[in-house]
Design an enzyme around this catalytic site. Structure first.
Site, short mmCIF file in Angstrom:
data_model
loop_
_atom_site.label_atom_id
_atom_site.label_comp_id
_atom_site.label_asym_id
_atom_site.label_seq_id
_atom_site.Cartn_x
_atom_site.Cartn_y
_atom_site.Cartn_z
N ARG A 57 0.86 -1.18 0.00
CA ARG A 57 0.00 0.00 0.00
C ARG A 57 0.90 1.24 0.00
NH1 ARG A 57 -1.78 3.54 4.95
NH2 ARG A 57 -3.17 5.00 3.89
N ASP A 60 -3.05 4.67 -2.88
CA ASP A 60 -4.25 5.19 -2.23
C ASP A 60 -4.90 6.32 -3.02
OD1 ASP A 60 -5.44 4.06 -0.04
OD2 ASP A 60 -4.13 4.99 1.43
N LEU A 68 -13.73 6.33 8.26
CA LEU A 68 -13.58 6.89 9.60
C LEU A 68 -12.58 6.09 10.40
CD1 LEU A 68 -17.38 7.51 10.35
CD2 LEU A 68 -15.71 9.10 9.35
#
Length: 249
Positions: free
Chosen positions: A104, A161, A220
């Site tokens: 990532r 991302d 969140l």
């Protein structure tokens, strides 16, 4: 003869390294429309407190709830953390079965819009982008270089991302700054894209009509953002030039 292969995913934070090891079956994948549906998480964990001395910790679990390692451990940097993880994996599983390592990567800039194999050119570009994400990209680069060294014959794939948001219309990307800055690459990038991609994949599995509608998605956590999605594509997002912008966190 078909055999099970493994996919290792690495998620480098500013002071942490999260990982998961998934097993995939070649025969099942050849018959499946979505290869991800045949992935089974075998091991996962978090190496935290990297660079903090005595505050370091390593916690690894097998399956969904069986803790197999939980102890304090000092990591000087992400290279040390990656080496310790690979050493532990080598003693616990068949490391030679790992066929892909997925990383990532927080920031892909304006250049990278989809996952791709990591080579020297990609590393050089990520080093150049580090000024945009100084807390995350240097750690990611250290992790992927260490993984390349320890698993030299395994494909290393960068997953960004920012990719999910690259399809935003220009009116959403432009910040209230001069056009010259926009032309130099100062624009809204958006983050948490891998999380949004996962949510959209899960929605499509459950209800294709829902995945193709107008959606507001909220990510969140320690970092928060929201995205407006239409017909499966991002139309706008709250995070702008860096992960520090957007919703109050």
């Amino acid at each position: 003869m078909k055999r099970n292969k493994s996919i290792l995913t690495l998620n480098s934070g500013s002071s942490s390294l999260k990982f998961s090891l998934f097993e995939q079956d070649d025969a099942a994948i050849e018959q499946a429309e979505h290869a991800s549906s045949n992935l089974k998480q075998k091991i996962s964990g978090n190496l935290s407190g990297i660079g903090s001395g005595a505050a370091g910790h390593i916690r690894i679990k097998q399956g969904s709830d069986k803790i197999v390692r939980d102890e304090k451990f000092s990591f000087a940097n992400h290279k040390d953390a990656t080496e310790e993880l690979m050493h532990w994996l080598g003693e616990t599983v068949d490391r030679s079965a790992i066929s892909i390592v997925g990383h990532r990567i927080v920031h892909g800039g304006t250049k990278y819009h989809s996952p791709l194999p990591i080579d020297e050119r990609v590393i050089a570009d990520l080093s150049d982008l580090s000024r945009f994400a100084p807390l995350h990209l240097p750690a990611s680069i250290a992790t992927l270089e260490s993984a390349q060294s320890l698993l030299p014959n395994v494909r290393q794939i960068a997953c960004f991302d920012t990719s999910f948001h690259r399809c935003m219309p220009e009116v959403a990307k432009i910040l209230p700054l001069t056009r010259e800055l926009y032309d130099e690459g100062v624009e809204k990038f958006g983050f948490h894209g891998l999380s949004y991609e996962y949510i959209m994949h899960e929605l499509s599995q459950r209800d294709e009509s829902l995945a193709g509608s107008r959606l507001i998605i909220a990510h969140l956590g320690n970092g928060c953002s929201m995205a407006a999605v239409k017909d499966g594509k991002c139309r706008d997002t709250t995070m702008a030039f860096s992960p520090a912008g957007g919703l109050v966190m």
